[in-house]
Design a protein around this motif. Structure first.
Motif, PDB file in Angstrom:
ATOM      1  N   HIS A  37      95.205  46.412  45.000  1.00  0.00           N
ATOM      2  CA  HIS A  37      94.756  45.126  45.521  1.00  0.00           C
ATOM      3  C   HIS A  37      95.661  44.039  44.945  1.00  0.00           C
ATOM      4  O   HIS A  37      96.171  44.162  43.832  1.00  0.00           O
ATOM      5  N   HIS A  46      94.413  43.674  51.600  1.00  0.00           N
ATOM      6  CA  HIS A  46      94.387  45.130  51.758  1.00  0.00           C
ATOM      7  C   HIS A  46      93.466  45.525  52.906  1.00  0.00           C
ATOM      8  O   HIS A  46      92.615  44.736  53.312  1.00  0.00           O
ATOM      9  N   HIS A  48      91.056  48.998  54.634  1.00  0.00           N
ATOM     10  CA  HIS A  48      90.295  50.162  54.191  1.00  0.00           C
ATOM     11  C   HIS A  48      90.418  51.309  55.187  1.00  0.00           C
ATOM     12  O   HIS A  48      90.825  51.099  56.326  1.00  0.00           O
ATOM     13  N   MET A  54      83.318  47.596  51.553  1.00  0.00           N
ATOM     14  CA  MET A  54      83.614  46.995  50.259  1.00  0.00           C
ATOM     15  C   MET A  54      82.828  45.696  50.120  1.00  0.00           C
ATOM     16  O   MET A  54      82.752  44.911  51.049  1.00  0.00           O
ATOM     17  N   MET A 103      83.665  43.917  53.465  1.00  0.00           N
ATOM     18  CA  MET A 103      84.663  44.485  54.362  1.00  0.00           C
ATOM     19  C   MET A 103      84.111  45.798  54.892  1.00  0.00           C
ATOM     20  O   MET A 103      83.399  46.513  54.198  1.00  0.00           O
TER      21      MET A 103
HETATM   22 CU   LIG Z   1      88.410  45.511  50.519  1.00  0.00          CU
END
Ligand SMILES: [Cu+2]
Length: 343
Positions: A37, A46, A48, A54, A103
């Protein structure tokens, strides 16, 4: 808005031509390292993998203090009458921001993001008479939603684009009592408002590169504001290029250095309830700037055990250069601390 729509079409057309991913894991850029990150102050850095969630919480403290006219430091007394043009000058403005983010990746190519922000600010002032006073505002700020689209991830490099929207959930009607208004409340100047009051497009392009114990990232980002808000103004668009280098010290620790170059446009229009002669921050001529800043930080990463995929990041940054339109408070130190947990 046109730019926003063409960016969506551009990303959609690339996805149609995107090849099936046949890159082996060793050749891929990997998020599973402390420097997987960016420094914690960078958002949308970033992506996933399919099905991953997240959750994140960030706290940011930013301080502004002393005055600049263009790129030069000036005295408070130079800004207020009889030497200057204003009746009141701000002297400092500390700000706290709490950011709650989520996220989710519905596919390996697409990661969705949502972020809610809570802001609290206070501004100290100096009057012509020598008296001082403070105003305060706080509340839920604008809410951000966005999608990240991964163009490629191979040879330890990744490129992804972001298309997002800032929803005007933050107040532009913040009021407080000033010596001139007492005992009544008056509308506060532009920097003390919590939201933009407009629907804003957020577009970004992020490039990431990893080596064994080193990584590099670069993100170009813009916020394009549309229309005018209910108080007849629009905050300036924002443009920035952020670059960082991270050094892996251990499986659980990396250190980062970051350098940002940015610009903010002037406010368009004006709130008719604000008197630009009264205080520097109520005059839209005193808005917009170009700046650079640099930050040092670290990331902690739980790579195994019960807390696997928990991260803690911290960064402190300072401005290196700031050239304001007109007279504005100088940006001083910014500190960002955050935790992120992926599952
Ligand atoms: Cu993330």
């Amino acid at each position: 808005m046109k730019k926003y729509i063409s960016a969506i079409l551009f990303m959609a057309s690339i996805s149609i031509f995107a090849q099936e991913d046949t890159t082996s894991p060793e050749q891929k850029w990997s998020g599973s390292r402390p420097d997987g990150h960016a420094p914690i102050s960078v958002m949308g850095d970033h992506t996933h993998g399919k099905g991953d969630f997240m959750f994140s919480y960030r706290y940011m403290y930013m301080n502004m203090e002393d005055l600049n006219e263009n790129s030069e430091n000036i005295e408070f007394l130079d800004a207020i009458m009889p030497t200057g043009n204003y009746m009141v000058t701000p002297t400092s403005m500390p700000m706290d921001m709490h950011m709650l983010g989520m996220m989710y990746a519905p596919s390996n190519k697409v990661t969705l993001m949502v972020m809610a922000n809570y802001l609290s600010m206070s501004m100290d002032h100096l009057m012509m008479t020598g008296a001082t006073f403070t105003t305060e505002s706080s509340g839920l700020s604008d809410t951000k939603i966005g999608a990240l689209y991964k163009f490629f991830n191979k040879n330890k490099q990744q490129l992804h684009g972001q298309v997002g929207l800032s929803i005007p959930t933050g107040s532009i009607e913040e009021m407080d009592v000033t010596p001139a208004s007492s005992p009544n409340e008056v509308i506060l100047p532009y920097p003390m408002q919590i939201g933009s009051g407009t629907w804003d497009a957020e577009l970004a392009l992020t490039y990431l590169k990893q080596w064994n114990t080193l990584s590099f990232g670069s993100q170009a980002k813009t916020t394009i504001r549309t229309g005018k808000n209910d108080n007849d103004y629009r905050l300036g668009n924002k443009y920035s290029i952020n670059n960082w280098l991270s050094l892996v010290a251990a499986d659980w620790l990396s250190f980062s250095g970051r350098f940002e170059l940015g610009a903010i446009d002037k406010i368009e229009g004006a709130n008719p309830d604000l008197n630009p002669m009264m205080v520097i921050t109520a005059d839209t001529a005193n808005s917009g700037m170009t700046y650079t800043n640099a930050g040092l930080g670290f990331n902690l990463y739980a790579f195994k055990g019960g807390l696997k995929n928990l991260r803690l990041g911290a960064e402190a940054s300072l401005p290196l250069f700031q050239n304001m339109n007109g007279i504005q408070l100088r940006t001083k130190e910014t500190i960002t601390i955050g935790v992120q947990y992926a599952l």
